[in-house]
Each structure stands twice: as C-alpha cells, then as structure tokens.
Design a protein around this motif. Sequence first.
Motif, mmCIF file in Angstrom:
data_model
loop_
_atom_site.group_PDB
_atom_site.id
_atom_site.type_symbol
_atom_site.label_atom_id
_atom_site.label_comp_id
_atom_site.label_asym_id
_atom_site.label_seq_id
_atom_site.Cartn_x
_atom_site.Cartn_y
_atom_site.Cartn_z
ATOM 1 N N LEU A 68 43.953 20.068 5.415
ATOM 2 C CA LEU A 68 45.033 20.912 4.717
ATOM 3 C C LEU A 68 44.741 21.658 3.641
ATOM 4 O O LEU A 68 43.766 20.980 2.822
ATOM 5 C CB LEU A 68 46.178 20.037 4.478
ATOM 6 C CG LEU A 68 47.016 19.468 5.706
ATOM 7 C CD1 LEU A 68 48.202 18.736 5.273
ATOM 8 C CD2 LEU A 68 47.697 20.498 6.726
ATOM 9 N N PRO A 69 45.059 22.820 3.516
ATOM 10 C CA PRO A 69 44.530 23.662 2.171
ATOM 11 C C PRO A 69 45.435 23.049 1.027
ATOM 12 O O PRO A 69 46.298 23.768 0.379
ATOM 13 C CB PRO A 69 45.171 25.159 2.535
ATOM 14 C CG PRO A 69 46.445 24.867 3.445
ATOM 15 C CD PRO A 69 45.880 23.484 4.207
ATOM 16 N N LEU A 70 45.228 21.877 0.595
ATOM 17 C CA LEU A 70 45.773 21.160 -0.430
ATOM 18 C C LEU A 70 45.442 21.874 -2.118
ATOM 19 O O LEU A 70 43.993 22.484 -2.139
ATOM 20 C CB LEU A 70 45.486 19.852 -0.572
ATOM 21 C CG LEU A 70 46.152 18.851 0.622
ATOM 22 C CD1 LEU A 70 45.796 17.558 0.517
ATOM 23 C CD2 LEU A 70 47.493 19.113 0.974
ATOM 24 N N SER A 71 46.275 21.933 -2.805
ATOM 25 C CA SER A 71 45.766 22.318 -4.123
ATOM 26 C C SER A 71 44.984 21.256 -5.037
ATOM 27 O O SER A 71 44.719 20.089 -4.477
ATOM 28 C CB SER A 71 47.363 22.634 -5.259
ATOM 29 O OG SER A 71 47.705 21.509 -5.270
ATOM 30 N N VAL A 72 44.260 21.753 -6.103
ATOM 31 C CA VAL A 72 43.526 20.805 -6.912
ATOM 32 C C VAL A 72 44.398 19.470 -7.365
ATOM 33 O O VAL A 72 43.921 18.318 -7.120
ATOM 34 C CB VAL A 72 42.984 21.590 -8.237
ATOM 35 C CG1 VAL A 72 42.229 20.554 -9.072
ATOM 36 C CG2 VAL A 72 42.247 22.579 -7.661
ATOM 37 N N ASN A 73 45.589 19.739 -7.754
ATOM 38 C CA ASN A 73 46.523 18.758 -8.287
ATOM 39 C C ASN A 73 46.999 17.647 -6.881
ATOM 40 O O ASN A 73 46.781 16.414 -7.164
ATOM 41 C CB ASN A 73 47.818 19.193 -8.566
ATOM 42 C CG ASN A 73 47.715 19.529 -10.107
ATOM 43 O OD1 ASN A 73 46.666 19.346 -10.970
ATOM 44 N ND2 ASN A 73 48.486 20.614 -10.597
ATOM 45 N N GLN A 74 47.004 18.335 -5.883
ATOM 46 C CA GLN A 74 47.283 17.601 -4.692
ATOM 47 C C GLN A 74 46.265 16.735 -4.148
ATOM 48 O O GLN A 74 46.348 15.572 -3.738
ATOM 49 C CB GLN A 74 47.835 18.307 -3.572
ATOM 50 C CG GLN A 74 49.273 19.018 -3.588
ATOM 51 C CD GLN A 74 49.465 19.957 -2.479
ATOM 52 O OE1 GLN A 74 48.665 21.000 -2.292
ATOM 53 N NE2 GLN A 74 50.410 19.645 -1.952
ATOM 54 N N GLN A 75 44.920 17.230 -4.141
ATOM 55 C CA GLN A 75 43.756 16.689 -3.833
ATOM 56 C C GLN A 75 43.511 15.547 -4.771
ATOM 57 O O GLN A 75 42.990 14.618 -4.602
ATOM 58 C CB GLN A 75 42.241 17.437 -3.673
ATOM 59 C CG GLN A 75 42.339 18.480 -2.527
ATOM 60 C CD GLN A 75 42.076 17.932 -1.251
ATOM 61 O OE1 GLN A 75 42.213 16.486 -1.298
ATOM 62 N NE2 GLN A 75 41.657 18.597 -0.302
ATOM 63 N N ARG A 76 43.802 15.725 -6.151
ATOM 64 C CA ARG A 76 43.412 14.519 -7.291
ATOM 65 C C ARG A 76 44.553 13.612 -6.734
ATOM 66 O O ARG A 76 44.023 12.453 -6.851
ATOM 67 C CB ARG A 76 43.711 15.346 -8.541
ATOM 68 C CG ARG A 76 43.488 14.316 -9.561
ATOM 69 C CD ARG A 76 43.725 14.923 -10.924
ATOM 70 N NE ARG A 76 43.911 14.149 -12.165
ATOM 71 C CZ ARG A 76 44.313 14.482 -13.267
ATOM 72 N NH1 ARG A 76 44.637 15.468 -13.638
ATOM 73 N NH2 ARG A 76 44.412 13.377 -14.360
ATOM 74 N N ALA A 77 45.539 13.947 -6.569
ATOM 75 C CA ALA A 77 46.829 12.869 -6.379
ATOM 76 C C ALA A 77 46.292 12.088 -5.134
ATOM 77 O O ALA A 77 46.599 10.930 -4.813
ATOM 78 C CB ALA A 77 47.951 13.530 -6.036
ATOM 79 N N VAL A 78 45.821 12.774 -3.911
ATOM 80 C CA VAL A 78 45.395 12.180 -2.864
ATOM 81 C C VAL A 78 44.238 11.065 -3.092
ATOM 82 O O VAL A 78 44.371 9.860 -2.668
ATOM 83 C CB VAL A 78 44.873 13.116 -1.689
ATOM 84 C CG1 VAL A 78 44.400 12.390 -0.673
ATOM 85 C CG2 VAL A 78 46.242 13.846 -1.338
ATOM 86 N N SER A 79 43.380 11.436 -3.745
ATOM 87 C CA SER A 79 42.205 10.801 -4.227
ATOM 88 C C SER A 79 42.791 9.335 -4.785
ATOM 89 O O SER A 79 42.403 8.215 -4.584
ATOM 90 C CB SER A 79 41.354 11.266 -5.041
ATOM 91 O OG SER A 79 40.190 10.607 -5.518
ATOM 92 N N LYS A 80 43.646 9.505 -5.836
ATOM 93 C CA LYS A 80 44.143 8.349 -6.565
ATOM 94 C C LYS A 80 44.989 7.578 -5.478
ATOM 95 O O LYS A 80 44.904 6.393 -5.803
ATOM 96 C CB LYS A 80 45.044 8.755 -7.645
ATOM 97 C CG LYS A 80 45.690 7.774 -8.551
ATOM 98 C CD LYS A 80 44.702 6.730 -9.027
ATOM 99 C CE LYS A 80 43.734 7.479 -9.980
ATOM 100 N NZ LYS A 80 42.730 6.571 -10.779
ATOM 101 N N ALA A 81 45.788 8.089 -4.780
ATOM 102 C CA ALA A 81 46.687 7.374 -3.750
ATOM 103 C C ALA A 81 45.855 6.581 -2.922
ATOM 104 O O ALA A 81 46.125 5.377 -2.386
ATOM 105 C CB ALA A 81 47.413 8.286 -2.825
ATOM 106 N N LEU A 82 44.628 7.123 -2.408
ATOM 107 C CA LEU A 82 43.697 6.230 -1.562
ATOM 108 C C LEU A 82 42.941 5.091 -2.459
ATOM 109 O O LEU A 82 43.069 4.005 -1.843
ATOM 110 C CB LEU A 82 42.395 7.069 -1.380
ATOM 111 C CG LEU A 82 42.890 8.189 -0.227
ATOM 112 C CD1 LEU A 82 41.411 9.059 -0.033
ATOM 113 C CD2 LEU A 82 43.285 7.556 1.231
#
Length: 209
Positions: A68-82
């Motif tokens: 997905l074309p996630l924003s920088v904040n979204q990708q940062r959040a996904v990384s932390k969620a993992l």
Amino acid sequence: MTISQEILQTLKAFHFDNPEATWDELRGRLEDIAESCLTMAHGDSSLVAYEMIHDEHHVALREASAKLPLSVNQQRAVSKALEILEAAQERLEGRPGKLVEIVRDLKSDGCSTPVALSPSLSVLPSEASKALTFKTLSGLYMEERKDHVEASTMRDVKSSCEAIAAILGDLDLKTHTREHMKNLRDKLLEDRKPSTVKKILTRLSTVMD
C-alpha cells in the motif's frame, strides 16, 4: 491489484487507515495497544487465541507495508506495531521484558515534544504547596489523552479513575503511603471481582506514572 479485506481490517483496527494521521495520533493508539497486550489477563484458551490473532495481524501489517502507498507516519507506525506484536507473543510465553520497554518508550516519546500548557494545567509556584488529589491528577491525565484514544476507551478510563477518586478523596498524593494504597485495594475488593480491581489498579499505576 486487489488488497485483501484482512489487511484493510487490520489497518483500521490499528488506526492506520488515515493517511493524514500525525505520528502523535498513531503513537497514542500504539501505546494503548501495547499497554493492553502487556496487562491483559489470559486463560489457557485465550493464550492460544491471541497467539493466532497476533500472527494474523503481523502478516497483514507486513503485506500492507509492502503493497500500500502508506505515508511516512503510517510506515513508522506499522514498523512499531510489528515490534509490539512480536513482543506481545513473548509476553504470552511469560517473557514481558520487550513489551515493557516498548510501552515505556512510547510513553516517553509522547512526553518528549514540548507542549504549551494552559494556565489551568500548569503547576504554578504558588500552587506547589497545595494538595494533589487523585481527582486532580487523573483530570490532567485524561486531558492529555483525550485526543489520542477512542471514546469507549476514555469512558473506561473515566470510570476507573472515578472509582479510585471516590475512595482516595482529599488524600494528598505527594505524601501518600503504602497503607493508603492497601486500603484502596481493600475497599475496591468489597464490591468488585479481583480481575476488575486488578484492571482499576493498573489504571492507577498508569496515571501515577
């Protein structure tokens, strides 16, 4: 490309479905999830269930990051969620250390950005000698969190804080003792299940921190 419903549902569950979300908004949701994973009670059946749920979320978030074309904040959040999900699995095995560190780091991250306080929230020199009641302290806590948690979560927080404040009353938390806290626990147990009291005391610890 067809994006699976599981991915979209997982993003929504983590509040990662809004590309305009700020890091603070996403961090607040991550903090709630991590704290819930750390403090939730489990039986044998729920241990198995949550192991499966965490695995499914982990796979869905990785696919979302890749597709997905996630924003920088979204990708940062996904990384932390993992990281949270991996640590949550360890907690289910009786190894909570990593999850404790993640919760602590998320909380400190939330406090690292300077925020201009209104006079009503500032601790003025003239007020330093005033008693600090739990009602006052929990009010400050909920004011801080109101923009970062769901309404249902805030209702739960408010209910727990009101139960604590009703018992502690005018007690000055700056001079409270262990006996005050033991008395609080005993009073709560008079008309509540131990599991409910444990949840309330966890909220007490969070507010005090």
